[in-house]
Structure formats: structure tokens, C-alpha cells
Design an enzyme around this catalytic site. Structure first.
Site, PDB file in Angstrom:
ATOM      1  N   GLU A  49      33.323  -0.351   8.962  1.00 25.78           N
ATOM      2  CA  GLU A  49      34.583  -0.022   7.565  1.00 25.78           C
ATOM      3  C   GLU A  49      35.620  -0.938   6.977  1.00 25.78           C
ATOM      4  O   GLU A  49      36.671  -1.316   7.437  1.00 25.78           O
ATOM      5  CB  GLU A  49      35.111   1.245   7.640  1.00 25.78           C
ATOM      6  CG  GLU A  49      33.941   2.127   7.669  1.00 25.78           C
ATOM      7  CD  GLU A  49      33.028   2.128   6.187  1.00 25.78           C
ATOM      8  OE1 GLU A  49      33.279   1.988   5.382  1.00 25.78           O
ATOM      9  OE2 GLU A  49      31.583   2.764   6.236  1.00 25.78           O
ATOM     10  N   CYS A  57      42.780   1.870   1.382  1.00 26.54           N
ATOM     11  CA  CYS A  57      41.588   1.019   1.835  1.00 26.54           C
ATOM     12  C   CYS A  57      40.734   1.490   0.164  1.00 26.54           C
ATOM     13  O   CYS A  57      40.225   0.197  -0.204  1.00 26.54           O
ATOM     14  CB  CYS A  57      40.841   1.066   2.889  1.00 26.54           C
ATOM     15  SG  CYS A  57      39.968   3.203   3.343  1.00 26.54           S
TER      16      CYS A  57
HETATM   17  P1  NAP Z   1      43.328  -3.882  11.998  1.00 24.57           P
HETATM   18  O1  NAP Z   1      44.394  -4.961  12.575  1.00 24.57           O
HETATM   19  O2  NAP Z   1      41.852  -4.939  12.237  1.00 24.57           O
HETATM   20  O3  NAP Z   1      43.151  -3.317  13.157  1.00 24.57           O
HETATM   21  C1  NAP Z   1      41.857  -1.985  13.123  1.00 24.57           C
HETATM   22  C2  NAP Z   1      42.043  -1.262  14.435  1.00 24.57           C
HETATM   23  O4  NAP Z   1      41.368  -2.821  15.721  1.00 24.57           O
HETATM   24  C3  NAP Z   1      43.591  -0.919  15.009  1.00 24.57           C
HETATM   25  O5  NAP Z   1      43.145   0.544  16.032  1.00 24.57           O
HETATM   26  C4  NAP Z   1      43.891  -2.326  16.404  1.00 24.57           C
HETATM   27  O6  NAP Z   1      44.269  -1.517  17.456  1.00 24.57           O
HETATM   28  C5  NAP Z   1      42.056  -2.368  16.870  1.00 24.57           C
HETATM   29  N1  NAP Z   1      41.866  -3.832  16.892  1.00 24.57           N
HETATM   30  C6  NAP Z   1      42.502  -4.867  16.422  1.00 24.57           C
HETATM   31  N2  NAP Z   1      42.226  -6.068  17.581  1.00 24.57           N
HETATM   32  C7  NAP Z   1      41.052  -5.442  17.958  1.00 24.57           C
HETATM   33  C8  NAP Z   1      40.597  -6.419  18.860  1.00 24.57           C
HETATM   34  N3  NAP Z   1      40.533  -7.804  19.438  1.00 24.57           N
HETATM   35  N4  NAP Z   1      39.393  -5.563  19.539  1.00 24.57           N
HETATM   36  C9  NAP Z   1      39.492  -3.817  19.636  1.00 24.57           C
HETATM   37  N5  NAP Z   1      40.604  -3.448  17.980  1.00 24.57           N
HETATM   38  C10 NAP Z   1      41.306  -4.136  17.903  1.00 24.57           C
HETATM   39  O7  NAP Z   1      43.698  -2.802  11.030  1.00 24.57           O
HETATM   40  P2  NAP Z   1      45.078  -2.286  10.521  1.00 24.57           P
HETATM   41  O8  NAP Z   1      46.429  -3.539  10.138  1.00 24.57           O
HETATM   42  O9  NAP Z   1      45.010  -0.907  11.323  1.00 24.57           O
HETATM   43  O10 NAP Z   1      44.328  -1.578   9.054  1.00 24.57           O
HETATM   44  C11 NAP Z   1      44.538  -2.488   8.114  1.00 24.57           C
HETATM   45  C12 NAP Z   1      43.272  -2.548   6.994  1.00 24.57           C
HETATM   46  O11 NAP Z   1      42.243  -1.355   7.141  1.00 24.57           O
HETATM   47  C13 NAP Z   1      43.094  -3.075   6.223  1.00 24.57           C
HETATM   48  O12 NAP Z   1      42.571  -4.125   5.318  1.00 24.57           O
HETATM   49  C14 NAP Z   1      42.322  -1.897   5.112  1.00 24.57           C
HETATM   50  O13 NAP Z   1      41.586  -2.218   4.127  1.00 24.57           O
HETATM   51  C15 NAP Z   1      41.395  -1.678   5.916  1.00 24.57           C
HETATM   52  N6  NAP Z   1      40.947  -0.235   5.971  1.00 24.57           N
HETATM   53  C16 NAP Z   1      39.935   0.565   5.871  1.00 24.57           C
HETATM   54  C17 NAP Z   1      39.424   1.396   5.493  1.00 24.57           C
HETATM   55  C18 NAP Z   1      37.963   1.582   5.465  1.00 24.57           C
HETATM   56  O14 NAP Z   1      36.776   2.537   5.469  1.00 24.57           O
HETATM   57  N7  NAP Z   1      37.170   0.655   4.445  1.00 24.57           N
HETATM   58  C19 NAP Z   1      39.932   2.497   5.934  1.00 24.57           C
HETATM   59  C20 NAP Z   1      41.530   2.332   6.426  1.00 24.57           C
HETATM   60  C21 NAP Z   1      42.145   1.121   6.283  1.00 24.57           C
HETATM   61  P3  NAP Z   1      46.035  -2.080  17.144  1.00 24.57           P
HETATM   62  O15 NAP Z   1      46.786  -1.470  16.856  1.00 24.57           O
HETATM   63  O16 NAP Z   1      46.331  -1.323  18.474  1.00 24.57           O
HETATM   64  O17 NAP Z   1      46.610  -3.764  17.256  1.00 24.57           O
END
Ligand code: NAP
Length: 511
Positions: A256, A295
Site C-alpha cells: 500500500e 495516503c
Molecule cells: P516509509 O518511509 O516508506 O516507511 C514505511 C515503513 O517502512 C516504516 O515502518 C519504516 O520504518 C519502514 N521501512 C523503511 N525502510 C525500510 C526497509 N529498508 N526495510 C524494511 N522497512 C523499512 O513511509 P512513511 O514515511 O512511514 O509513510 C509515508 C508514506 O506512506 C507516504 O508516501 C504515504 O502516501 C504512504 N502511505 C500509504 C498508505 C496506503 O494505505 N496506501 C497509508 C499510509 C501512508 P521506520 O519508520 O522505522 O523507518
């Protein structure tokens, strides 16, 4: 400053070694630290597979549904504490916090309700049986059975409570143990919720584990019966989807990701109509609720050229009424972004959008001396086919007005330029125009929301994800799908075709 522990192998585990600091984005004060150093991720997976899985499967679907109801009630008891914690550590207003926390308990309760139609047994018949041989003697029946692995849930920072609960609801009901990892910047709310879940004693041992910090090499240790459900940015989603171990074992991965959600105003909508009022209210809500960190929030607002001046004036006036500041003061209707990194990224995004248009309100100037605040920012694109607005997600209170001809085909083309979205909202009372647009954008969107005079009074806003409707979208939105009632269980179930003597197959496995 609090130290947030992880819950693994049946006990709370304090970080061993390096930790990451969490800051209150309203004040910049450090509030907690967390880390997963010292955790044996292989053992965590095995604990879920070998202890949690069998215990959950022994319960059957109906009993697991009842567990979800109790879990929802147990978390609800701590509602006020969780709301306060969200306001104090995650920069949310109380209304934003309710959206997250009540969304969590509501989704668990909804899945308990969906489970009422499920059997006590540990398989589900999938559709009707079918004659396969010359006569009905040779018969086939599809069934769903829980996978025998662990459901690993890597969640985004913006919905610490809801994101964990909506994934847990589906996996636990399906019969799979969960390993939950929240986004770190706002992990304190998820951590407290995890404590409540563990203390409730409702779930069998091994059914729930919680990682506060990095997931280490967990993903590299997953196997063919495990499931990875990820919510976050497209970049991280792509990285995980391409993980060599996941590819080698064909692990089911649900992504997602982000989305350039469009709101499309039709030319038939008059500016004194209820539909226009609904459109303005929803765009403003989407831009400012959770400081635009949803999102599903609208990023691109397609407006017929004939209406764009009115829309610009009305939205700027509405956004001017939003007071931005520390959410502990209830007069403030929008809080800060969740972190310094988020603030830097949003400011850079506003600059990129501004290069292709005009900033009508807001911008990159500091709102307060401290904290990660940014003002609601509305940009007007210089023309419909500027590039950045159709390519860059600015994850904050930022949207761009895009002028278009008003033709349905043009609306479809522009909405689909987002490359795949979670939701698009369409505002019209013209049936033919609406039909053309809905059918034209549906292949590129997981959800299409239609606003009209007929539903103006009761429609829930397009940014709200409901357990009964699917959530997820194709292309850049990640290509995944969650929720949608019992459809949400599918990633956690194996569909198997059972073939044999009808007397056995239909009687044992039929609906
Ligand atoms: P993110 O930086 O991609 O992080 C998401 C999750 O992945 C966090 O728990 C992060 O951990 C983890 N993560 C990061 N790098 C990783 C790796 N190499 N291996 C395993 N896990 C890893 O996104 P975010 O900044 O938290 O969220 C914002 C984004 O999410 C926006 O782009 C938004 O559009 C999207 N979003 C989408 C939805 C949907 O349902 N489609 C819902 C909400 C948000 P850490 O925090 O510990 O780094």
C-alpha cells in the site's frame, strides 16, 4: 524520556545497542527512544509460526471473530489515554487522533461483525462446488485455509493505531499470527496500544509480536507460508517487493504505497449548489486533516477553466480560517507535520510545485519558531499538463488546482496521469458525464467516490477508508488491496481446489 520496548518471544525486550530518538513535532522535544538491537528475528518468525499459528488455527474463524470484538473493547477502554498520547507525541489534533484511534477500534469491531457469517471450522468454502467429470460423481470445491506462516506488517507513521489494527484484524481473523512494526516517528501510540493488547491477555501466545524500531533482517528470513503487508512510500515498497529472499520464496507481498489522489469537479456543478459545497468541504478537510498526511488525501484538484477562479477564491478563504499550532491548544485546528524530515520533504515539494504554477496561499515560510509546522498550501498549476504535480506526492497540507476543459475524456486522461491511485473523487450531477469518468478512471484507481446532491447530506468523505470497501490501488499506489469486508482475508489464506468423490468433497468441504 521513555524507552519503548518490543514484544517478542513472549516478553518485552529493551533495545540493546543503538537507539533512535522520537521527537514531539509540536515542540521539537525528545520524548522517547526505541531500537530492536539484540532481537533474533529468525526466532521471532519461528515463534509466530510454531506457537502463535497453531493456537490461532485451533480456534476457528467464528471464535477468532469474537476475539477481535474483545480486542476492540479492550483498546477502547484506553481511548482517552491513547488520544492524549497522540496529541502529545505525534502532533495530531484531538480530532486527528480520534480518526486514527477510533478507526482502529472501529475496524476491529467491523471484522468481528463480518466474522458472524463464518463457520466454527478452520476452512472456508469458496463459492459453489462444480461437476468436473462425466457425471457429478467427480466433483470440485474450492476452499480457503489459513497459511501456516507469520504475517509481517510494516506500517507507515501517519496512522500508528489504525494501520496496525486494520492489518491485524484481517490476519488474525484469517488465522495468521502477526508481527507488527509501526513507523518509528509516531511509534509511541502504537507501542502503548501494543501494551494494551498484550496486557489484555486475549490473544494466544505467539499470535501478536511487536517490533519498535528497525525490522533488521526479518524480511530476509521470511518463507513461502509467510505474508508481508507493507504500508509506506513507493520507494520503500519497491525495495521490499524486490527483496531477493521474498522473490526466491514467492512470499505474498501486499504493498500500500503513495498516491496522487484527484478530486474532479464537473462543469455542471453550480457554485451555489450543495455539490459544490461538498466539494469545497472535502478538499479543505483532506488538505488539513492530519496535516495532509493521509495516503488518501487529495493532491490534484481538477477544475473546469470556467470555475477555477471561484474555486481558488473559496478555498483560499476557507484555508485562511485554519489556525495552525500546537494541538494541545484546541483552538488550533491543524498541527505540525510528524517530523523534521517530513517538514524538509514538504518544503522541497512545495518549491517543486511552485516552479510550475502560482502559490495561492501557504508556502514554505516558518509558521512558528519551534516545531514542524507548515501552513495549508494551495498551488494553481499554470496549465493542465505540468509534470511535477502528476508525479510528486507532497505528503502534507498541500494541493494543486489544475485547470481543464471540463470534458469527461480530458478529466479521465489527467486523473490517470497519476499512474495509479488509491481514490479519486468525482463531483457531478450529470449521469452520463459521471459514467464516462468513473469507467475511464476505474482501471487506474482502487476506489472511486461520487459526490452529488443525492448523497451530499450523508456521504462520508473520500479520504476515509472504510472496512467494507477495498483500500489500495494499482501502479504507483502499490498494486495491493486490503479490507473490503472478507476480501481482506485473502492474502492470509490459501485457496485450494479439492477434487474427488462428490459424496466426500461436497459433504465435507461444501458451503
Ligand atoms: P516509509 O518511509 O516508506 O516507511 C514505511 C515503513 O517502512 C516504516 O515502518 C519504516 O520504518 C519502514 N521501512 C523503511 N525502510 C525500510 C526497509 N529498508 N526495510 C524494511 N522497512 C523499512 O513511509 P512513511 O514515511 O512511514 O509513510 C509515508 C508514506 O506512506 C507516504 O508516501 C504515504 O502516501 C504512504 N502511505 C500509504 C498508505 C496506503 O494505505 N496506501 C497509508 C499510509 C501512508 P521506520 O519508520 O522505522 O523507518
Amino acid at each position: 524520556m521513555k524507552t519503548l520496548e518490543s514484544y517478542v518471544l513472549g516478553r518485552w525486550h529493551a533495545p540493546d545497542g543503538q537507539t533512535r530518538t522520537l521527537y514531539d513535532p509540536s515542540t521539537d522535544e525528545a520524548v522517547a527512544e526505541c531500537g530492536t538491537g539484540g532481537i533474533d528475528f529468525g526466532a521471532v518468525l519461528d515463534h509466530a509460526r510454531n506457537v502463535g499459528g497453531p493456537a490461532l488455527r485451533a480456534l476457528g474463524f467464528a471464535e477468532r471473530g469474537k476475539l477481535l470484538k474483545s480486542l476492540s473493547a479492550a483498546i477502547y477502554e484506553y481511548r482517552d489515554e491513547l488520544l492524549d498520547l497522540s496529541v502529545a507525541t505525534a502532533g495530531t489534533t484531538r480530532g486527528d487522533a480520534k480518526f486514527d484511534v477510533d478507526g482502529a477500534t472501529g475496524t476491529l469491531a467491523a471484522y468481528a461483525h463480518f466474522a458472524k457469517e463464518l463457520s466454527e471450522k478452520d476452512f472456508l468454502a469458496d463459492g459453489d462446488g462444480v461437476q468436473l467429470g462425466r457425471t457429478a460423481r467427480f466433483w470440485g470445491q474450492h476452499i480457503h485455509v489459513p497459511k501456516h506462516g507469520a504475517a509481517v506488517h510494516i506500517n507507515a507513521f501517519n496512522f500508528p493505531a489504525w494501520n496496525m489494527a486494520e492489518k491485524m484484524a484481517c490476519a488474525l481473523l484469517a488465522g495468521m499470527p502477526v508481527i507488527e512494526k509501526p513507523g518509528t516517528p509516531t511509534a509511541m501510540v502504537a507501542w502503548r496500544m501494543a501494551q494494551v493488547i498484550v496486557d489484555s491477555g486475549l490473544l494466544p501466545e505467539g499470535a501478536f509480536q511487536f517490533l519498535c524500531g528497525s525490522s533488521g533482517d526479518l524480511v530476509d528470513r521470511m518463507g513461502p507460508q509467510d505474508v508481508l503487508a507493507f504500508t509506506g512510500s513507493s520507494g520503500t515498497g519497491a525495495l521490499l517487493r524486490g527483496n531477493a529472499n521474498l522473490v526466491r520464496h514467492n512470499v505474498h507481498v501486499n504493498v500500500e504505497a503513495d498516491s496522487l489522489n484527484a478530486a474532479i469537479l464537473a462543469p455542471d456543478v453550480e457554485t451555489d449548489s450543495e455539490t459544490y459545497g461538498l466539494f469545497l468541504a472535502n478538499v479543505q478537510l483532506d488538505m488539513t486533516q492530519k496535516t495532509g498526511q493521509k495516503c488518501t488525501a487529495v493532491r490534484r484538484v481538477l477544475v473546469p477553466e470556467s470555475l477555477i477562479d471561484d474555486v481558488a477564491t473559496d478555498l483560499v478563504a476557507g484555508l485562511a480560517r485554519i489556525q495552525v499550532g500546537d494541538p494541545r491548544d484546541s483552538a488550533n485546528r491543524m498541527g505540525p507535520l510528524a517530523s523534521r524530515e517530513a517538514l524538509d520533504s514538504v518544503r522541497a515539494g512545495i518549491d517543486a510545485l511552485a516552479a510550475e504554477g502560482e502559490v495561492l496561499c501557504g508556502g514554505t515560510d516558518a509558521v512558528h519558531d519551534k516545531g514542524c509546522y507548515v501552513a495549508p498550501t494551495l498551488v494553481r498549476a499554470s496549465h493542465a499538463d505540468v509534470d511535477t504535480v502528476h508525479a510528486l506526492e507532497v505528503f502534507g497540507p498541500v494541493a494543486t488546482l489544475i485547470p481543464y476543459s471540463g470534458e469527461a475524456d480530458e478529466a479521465v486522461r489527467l486523473a490517470n496521469r497519476g499512474g495509479g491511485g488509491l481514490v479519486a473523487s468525482v463531483y457531478s450531477n450529470d449521469k452520463r458525464w459521471t459514467e464516462t469518468v468513473v469507467l475511464g478512471i476505474s482501471p487506474w484507481h482502487g476506489r472511486v467516490w461520487i459526490g452529488s446532491e443525492k448523497v451530499a447530506e450523508q456521504a462520508l468523505p473520500p479520504g476515509m477508508v472504510l472496512p467494507a470497501s477495498v483500500h489500495g490501488g494499482p501502479g504507483r499506489a502499490g498494486g495491493g488491496q486490503e479490507l473490503g469486508g472478507l476480501r481482506g482475508l485473502e492474502p492470509y489464506l490459501q485457496r485450494t481446489a479439492v477434487q474427488g468423490f462428490q459424496g466426500l468433497v461436497a459433504a465435507t468441504f461444501g458451503a
